[in-house]
Structures are given as C-alpha cells and as structure tokens.
Scaffold this motif. Structure first.
Motif, PDB file in Angstrom:
ATOM      1  N   PHE A 176       0.831  -1.201   0.000  1.00 50.78           N
ATOM      2  CA  PHE A 176       0.000   0.000   0.000  1.00 50.78           C
ATOM      3  C   PHE A 176       0.868   1.254   0.000  1.00 50.78           C
ATOM      4  N   ALA A 177       1.934   1.272   0.823  1.00 50.10           N
ATOM      5  CA  ALA A 177       2.804   2.437   0.910  1.00 50.10           C
ATOM      6  C   ALA A 177       3.479   2.735  -0.429  1.00 50.10           C
ATOM      7  N   ARG A 178       3.829   1.676  -1.170  1.00 41.58           N
ATOM      8  CA  ARG A 178       4.513   1.878  -2.456  1.00 41.58           C
ATOM      9  C   ARG A 178       3.601   2.490  -3.506  1.00 41.58           C
ATOM     10  N   VAL A 179       2.321   2.125  -3.490  1.00 43.95           N
ATOM     11  CA  VAL A 179       1.439   2.535  -4.585  1.00 43.95           C
ATOM     12  C   VAL A 179       0.496   3.667  -4.201  1.00 43.95           C
ATOM     13  N   GLY A 180       0.409   4.003  -2.918  1.00 45.63           N
ATOM     14  CA  GLY A 180      -0.498   5.071  -2.501  1.00 45.63           C
ATOM     15  C   GLY A 180      -0.166   6.371  -3.220  1.00 45.63           C
ATOM     16  N   PRO A 181      -1.109   6.970  -3.940  1.00 48.70           N
ATOM     17  CA  PRO A 181      -0.814   8.160  -4.749  1.00 48.70           C
ATOM     18  C   PRO A 181      -0.685   9.423  -3.915  1.00 48.70           C
ATOM     19  N   ARG A 182      -0.052  10.410  -4.501  1.00 50.32           N
ATOM     20  CA  ARG A 182       0.110  11.690  -3.820  1.00 50.32           C
ATOM     21  C   ARG A 182      -1.251  12.308  -3.491  1.00 50.32           C
ATOM     22  N   ALA A 183      -2.216  12.148  -4.383  1.00 48.62           N
ATOM     23  CA  ALA A 183      -3.539  12.734  -4.150  1.00 48.62           C
ATOM     24  C   ALA A 183      -4.170  12.185  -2.870  1.00 48.62           C
ATOM     25  N   LEU A 184      -3.993  10.886  -2.610  1.00 46.79           N
ATOM     26  CA  LEU A 184      -4.521  10.299  -1.384  1.00 46.79           C
ATOM     27  C   LEU A 184      -3.783  10.857  -0.176  1.00 46.79           C
ATOM     28  N   PHE A 185      -2.461  10.978  -0.286  1.00 51.27           N
ATOM     29  CA  PHE A 185      -1.664  11.544   0.805  1.00 51.27           C
ATOM     30  C   PHE A 185      -2.156  12.948   1.147  1.00 51.27           C
ATOM     31  N   GLU A 186      -2.332  13.783   0.132  1.00 50.65           N
ATOM     32  CA  GLU A 186      -2.791  15.152   0.380  1.00 50.65           C
ATOM     33  C   GLU A 186      -4.180  15.161   1.002  1.00 50.65           C
ATOM     34  N   ALA A 187      -5.064  14.311   0.491  1.00 47.73           N
ATOM     35  CA  ALA A 187      -6.426  14.269   1.037  1.00 47.73           C
ATOM     36  C   ALA A 187      -6.419  13.881   2.506  1.00 47.73           C
ATOM     37  N   ARG A 188      -5.579  12.900   2.880  1.00 50.69           N
ATOM     38  CA  ARG A 188      -5.547  12.456   4.270  1.00 50.69           C
ATOM     39  C   ARG A 188      -4.955  13.533   5.180  1.00 50.69           C
ATOM     40  N   ILE A 189      -3.911  14.245   4.709  1.00 44.66           N
ATOM     41  CA  ILE A 189      -3.346  15.328   5.512  1.00 44.66           C
ATOM     42  C   ILE A 189      -4.389  16.420   5.724  1.00 44.66           C
ATOM     43  N   ARG A 190      -5.088  16.795   4.659  1.00 45.85           N
ATOM     44  CA  ARG A 190      -6.081  17.863   4.776  1.00 45.85           C
ATOM     45  C   ARG A 190      -7.203  17.481   5.745  1.00 45.85           C
ATOM     46  N   LYS A 191      -7.544  16.206   5.803  1.00 43.89           N
ATOM     47  CA  LYS A 191      -8.616  15.789   6.704  1.00 43.89           C
ATOM     48  C   LYS A 191      -8.193  15.821   8.170  1.00 43.89           C
ATOM     49  N   THR A 192      -6.893  15.908   8.428  1.00 51.13           N
ATOM     50  CA  THR A 192      -6.439  16.040   9.820  1.00 51.13           C
ATOM     51  C   THR A 192      -6.533  17.480  10.308  1.00 51.13           C
ATOM     52  N   LEU A 193      -6.747  18.424   9.395  1.00 50.37           N
ATOM     53  CA  LEU A 193      -6.797  19.835   9.751  1.00 50.37           C
ATOM     54  C   LEU A 193      -8.193  20.199  10.243  1.00 50.37           C
ATOM     55  N   ALA A 194      -8.269  21.287  10.984  1.00 45.50           N
ATOM     56  CA  ALA A 194      -9.576  21.827  11.332  1.00 45.50           C
ATOM     57  C   ALA A 194     -10.276  22.281  10.053  1.00 45.50           C
ATOM     58  N   PRO A 195     -11.596  22.147   9.984  1.00 45.75           N
ATOM     59  CA  PRO A 195     -12.307  22.548   8.761  1.00 45.75           C
ATOM     60  C   PRO A 195     -11.965  23.960   8.294  1.00 45.75           C
ATOM     61  N   ALA A 196     -11.832  24.896   9.234  1.00 43.28           N
ATOM     62  CA  ALA A 196     -11.537  26.275   8.855  1.00 43.28           C
ATOM     63  C   ALA A 196     -10.123  26.450   8.304  1.00 43.28           C
ATOM     64  N   SER A 197      -9.243  25.486   8.588  1.00 43.08           N
ATOM     65  CA  SER A 197      -7.843  25.595   8.153  1.00 43.08           C
ATOM     66  C   SER A 197      -7.633  25.071   6.741  1.00 43.08           C
ATOM     67  N   ARG A 198      -8.528  24.236   6.242  1.00 46.27           N
ATOM     68  CA  ARG A 198      -8.258  23.504   5.007  1.00 46.27           C
ATOM     69  C   ARG A 198      -8.108  24.414   3.799  1.00 46.27           C
ATOM     70  N   ALA A 199      -8.962  25.410   3.698  1.00 49.54           N
ATOM     71  CA  ALA A 199      -8.919  26.274   2.522  1.00 49.54           C
ATOM     72  C   ALA A 199      -7.667  27.143   2.505  1.00 49.54           C
ATOM     73  N   ARG A 200      -7.185  27.550   3.682  1.00 47.60           N
ATOM     74  CA  ARG A 200      -6.036  28.462   3.728  1.00 47.60           C
ATOM     75  C   ARG A 200      -4.705  27.735   3.908  1.00 47.60           C
ATOM     76  N   PHE A 201      -4.724  26.432   4.050  1.00 45.64           N
ATOM     77  CA  PHE A 201      -3.477  25.696   4.282  1.00 45.64           C
ATOM     78  C   PHE A 201      -2.615  25.758   3.026  1.00 45.64           C
ATOM     79  N   ASP A 202      -1.358  26.098   3.189  1.00 42.09           N
ATOM     80  CA  ASP A 202      -0.458  26.311   2.058  1.00 42.09           C
ATOM     81  C   ASP A 202      -0.134  24.988   1.366  1.00 42.09           C
ATOM     82  N   PRO A 203      -0.460  24.830   0.077  1.00 42.63           N
ATOM     83  CA  PRO A 203      -0.119  23.584  -0.627  1.00 42.63           C
ATOM     84  C   PRO A 203       1.374  23.279  -0.600  1.00 42.63           C
ATOM     85  N   ALA A 204       2.208  24.305  -0.460  1.00 43.28           N
ATOM     86  CA  ALA A 204       3.654  24.066  -0.418  1.00 43.28           C
ATOM     87  C   ALA A 204       4.044  23.232   0.794  1.00 43.28           C
TER      88      ALA A 204
END
Length: 310
Positions: free
Chosen positions: A178-206
C-alpha cells in the motif's frame, strides 16, 4: 518553504557510535540574554509521517529567545532511512531506538539542559525519554526544565485512526504494498482531513508538497510501513509510559488543537491529568498541525508558557 529551502537551513550530521546521518536544524542565540549564562535550549521532536519541516513557520519566532534544535528522526524527511531489520546496516524503527538516537544527538550537540517539545509520533518518543528519567536515568541526558506535548495519540485507545493508518499498521507485506502505490492525491487528502475545517482552505499547498517530498525521498515510502509499527508499541508499553508521565515533576504544557479529528481532546485531558505539574492549553479552531494552521497563535501560546518558567 520547500523541502529544498528547509534543507539549506540545516546540515547533515554523522551520529557518533550509530553510523547514521541525521538532518539537523539549529537556530537562535547560544549566548545569554541579560542575567543568564546561556539562552535556554528548546528541542523539537516532529511527528508521523512528516519531518522537522513542520516547524518551519515558527522556527524564527522561537529562535528569538531560545537555542532551537530540530532533527529529522531516522526514516523521516532528510535523515537516513535504513531498511527494517536487526542485521548490519538495518534498523528496528522502535520508539525506544528513536529515543536513543535523539538522546545521542543532543549529547553530541552539547545540550546539558533543555525544554522538550513533541508533536504527534514525537510524543511517544518523548514519553519514553520521560520514562527513562523516571526509572533509569541515562548518563549525559539533558536535564529538563519543562516538557510540552502537542496533538499526539499517546492514549491510542482514545484516538480516531484513519483507515490508511490502520492499513499501514497491519501485516507488513500488505502495508508495504500500500505504501509503495499510494498516490500523492490520497496523501494530500488524508493530511487535509487532519486539519480543522476552517484551516483547510487556507493551508499552504507548499507545506503538503514538502511533506510528500520528504516521504518519497530515498525510498521513504516503504519506510512508512516500517515506521507504523510504533502503533503497536503504543499499546504494548502504555503502562510504562503512563507511569513515566506520573513521575515527571517538571512543569508541563499540553498544547492542543481542539479540532483535531485524530488525536481527540480526550487524549489531551488524560495527559494533563497524568502529568503532575501540567497546564492544558486549548487552541480553538485548530486541528492536528496547529503550528502550520496558525503559527502565530501556536507560538504565542508556547512562548507564554516558556516565559513563565523564567
């Protein structure tokens, strides 16, 4: 700040006696403020699956009054990522080993006294360090003026783990696949879901890009499954670590993004109850990465506590 820019702010250090290279960032005064012999040292221990880059938005603010040291733990970011195993050139990725590496690094850097802050995975590394102080003090380990715990699922039974976390902690062949094939899009989605809802829109993609770059560097994706064994240690050794917390007599701060959907507020309340001299400080409207979601508010709360020590 990109991972390359963060790399330019630090250095690789050969850890004496371990044959491993760690990435270390060190900032701030080494000489004293008025009336003291030295500036206080603040040690930062990062979480999973990221790196010391998590502190890039608060580093300069903290370094105005502290000698700040942050390192990438083995298997993370810009540090070495040895294979899992017990043979030559391999590493066990135990929280106990990560504690030994951290203590060896601080000893090598001449840290004699410090304030110790941990986030996420780092909270378990630090609770092991506290247990060692309580049960069998380590020669050369720094004396602690304070400990700060931030958004980590130390009480695993109270955490709300995501399905990728559960999969990575499962049987190694499946977890590695799973770790080898998990795509970047899934990684980003999971990180964003750990944020507070109000933080997601302003969180820096960098910041997410830097997290991903640290993960994939030097075969790091396979290490995600190896590192995830720490979840089993949290269950197995919780009684030891809880007793270590109860015996910790230094001032403590439990600094918590209250809207964290993984390290739930109940964990913060338990930690504050276990630590005899703890303060509990809520950061309302912030999630799992409060130092990135609102670095100014996070740093202000931390420094208010640290200034109180002086």
């Amino acid at each position: 700040m990109s991972l390359a820019e963060w790399k330019a702010r630090g250095r690789e250090l050969e850890l004496e006696g371990f044959g491993r290279r760690l990435f270390v960032v060190e900032r701030g005064p080494t000489q004293a403020r008025a009336g003291t012999d030295e500036a206080p040292t603040l040690l930062l221990v990062h979480g999973f699956p990221t790196s010391s880059h998590d502190f890039h938005r608060v580093l300069d603010r903290l370094a105005q009054t502290h000698r700040v040291i942050a390192h990438d733990q083995l298997g993370f970011g810009l540090s070495d990522k040895p294979r899992l195993g017990g043979g030559e050139g391999e590493y066990g990725y135990s929280l106990f080993e990560q504690a030994e590496v951290a203590l060896a690094l601080w000893r090598q850097l001449g840290v004699r006294r410090a304030r110790l802050l941990a986030h996420d995975y780092g909270t378990s590394v630090v609770t092991e360090i506290l247990a060692r102080r309580a049960f069998s003090p380590v020669a050369g380990a720094p004396e602690l003026d304070a400990v700060i715990l931030c958004n980590g699922s130390v009480n695993l039974e109270l955490a709300s783990l995501t399905w990728p976390q559960k999969l990575l902690a499962g049987p190694l062949p499946v977890a590695r696949a799973f770790a080898r094939v998990g795509p970047r899009a899934l990684f980003e989605a999971r990180i964003r879901k750990t944020l507070a809802p109000a933080s997601r829109a302003r969180f820096d993609p960098a910041d997410i890009e830097a997290m991903w770059a640290g993960n994939v560097r030097a075969g790091g994706r396979e290490r995600l499954a190896d590192l995830s064994r720490y979840l089993h240690e949290r269950r197995r050794f919780w009684a030891r670590w809880r007793e270590g917390l109860r015996r910790t007599q230094v001032p403590a701060l439990v600094l918590w993004g209250r809207a964290d959907p993984i390290a739930l507020p109940a964990i913060a309340e338990c930690l504050a109850a276990e630590l005899p001299r703890a303060q509990l400080r809520w950061l309302e409207g912030l999630g799992h990465f409060p130092m990135l979601e609102d670095p100014g508010r996070w740093a202000e709360a931390l420094l208010e506590f640290l200034d109180g020590l002086d």
